[in-house]
Scaffold this motif. Sequence first.
Motif: not given
Length: 609
Positions: A32-52, A379-381, A407-411
């Motif tokens: 659960x924590x691993x996915x909280x510390x992950x972020x996947x956005x279903x946008x074209x811009x997010x895909x382009x960000x990973x491809x740099x 600490x953040x929480x 995802x955790x940071x954005x929340x």
Amino acid sequence: MKKLRIIPVCVVMVAVILAATLLVLYEDEYLWKVQELNLFLNTGFFFKQQMVVPGGLLIWLSQFFTQFFYHPWLGVFLLAAWWCLNVVVSACTFKIPLKWLTLLLVPLALFIINNVDLGYWIYYLKLPGHMFVPVVGTTAALSLVWLFRKITLKFQMRLLFMMVASIVSYPLLGAYGLFATVLMAVILWRMDDMNITWKSVYSLCSLILIWGVPLVYYRTIFYQTSLENLYFSALPVFVIDKNYSAYYIPFILLAIFYIIAALCFRMRDMQEEVKKWWIWNICQACIILMVVYATGRFWFKDYNFHKELRMQRCMEQNDWQGVMAQETPEGDEPTRAIVMMRNLALARLGRQGDEMYHYRIGSKKPESPFPVKMTQVAGKSIYYHYGQANYCYRWCLEDGVEQGWRAEYLQYMTRCCIVNGEYTTAMKYIDMLKHTLFFKEWAEKQESLMNDKKALKSDPGYGPVFHMMGYEDRLTSDRSLVEYYLYFELANIDSDDPILQEQTLIAAMWTKDIATFWPKFFKYMQLHPGQRMPIHYQEVAMLYGNLEHQVDISKFPFDEVVVKTYQNFMARAQQYAGMSEEMMKERFYPEFGHTFYYEYFLNRKQELY
């Protein structure tokens, strides 16, 4: 011999099922924590960000699969599917006979060890989707080697394929694309349809490709990649204060295994039947025992680490009873993060003044070879729930820039903006989270709360935080010492809000400064007229009143148990005079470990981090 072929297949299937089951049963909070510390956005811009960066497609795919750990069983199912695919591709690529399929338990074990031996690294790793990257990257690399091996038209076609595969796979797979080229160069020496001249030409070309392709991309496209990491892109970087090279061992062993598999390609000994069945049985048993031992040996089992994760998950759900369900009066010495999360839960339940010393107090360092800061763990929480929205936001922002957005940071940044009334900024993060698969509903709820102030004030995730926001609106330096900074800030606040004021009293107790305590104590009495005084506050007043005699406590309505415990403690202290502090702590804890008296005299050396 047909039975010999079936048994290894069954063994591998059982191993995959068993490993997946253990992950779901024992690493639920970890996943659960691993996915909280992950972020996947279903946008074209997010895909382009990973491809740099090199390996962008591999990282993007791994982030996509990692998000399914939101339901740990689902994420593990997908991970196990990749393990199975890797076994199939490995067997096809190197023509491993079914009767020797148990050999592929070795890379399977290395994939598992790489995932379960990380411990506190999950807070610091900068590689997104790190749990899926090795198995997806390796499987993709082996698929290229299989295609290379299947080309039989002309020798030049293989050379052309090697060149195209290297040029295409490096930007998509990073170091795994380069590794595919290495395996092509090795396996061609085991092919019978090429003479030594062509094999030498291929080897020379592979070296040129491995060295030159990353440099060409670095000079033209991937200028955001550092030169020192150019040949190791899409691999995790285990560096904090120094390089912790031991964590690279699973990757090194994985590479060695596949290179040996390529060197053994088409060996007749592997294809022949085993004439003595007992030799085959011994080999199979040794492989299985080695894999089981290694996996169990390097599975990270730290009690406090998993306890912290369970507490954090309950805090995310505002399940304060759940936080306390993880606690027992006895047990291993806790980390300071556990102590703070427990005290926060007791405060939310209105039990801190009566129970905060009923549980083990300690300052055990996190089980990690590198220095771990509470700001990265919980600490953040903690900052957020104690009303320090600016510091929560600050650490989310800094870690997002340093380690990548999660995802955790954005929340938490959304929550901080909402409690600060910065709704326009909050909407920026809400809009981003709406493009996730599992946090969309959460984001929509925050948006509706912003538009309904009454519901916002009564919401269990926001209501108590509003009571705590009595700090001066400023941002200085906490030196990464969450507990030290927070309690000294609270101890210097004067508030008429009963909830916040009680925390200022507890902070004064934490400082063990008598002059700071008395004003907070009398303010508490003023805000709670006619109410019973919690037992720990009575203990502090009893002790300080008798130590300095600056406040007349003779008329205070102390509970009889408080007076009796104090007298017994002082009598015991006289009895054990001259004994070392460590021996006194051991002798006093069974009878007085649940009191402030023990905390004040024998628990003064709490190491903060």
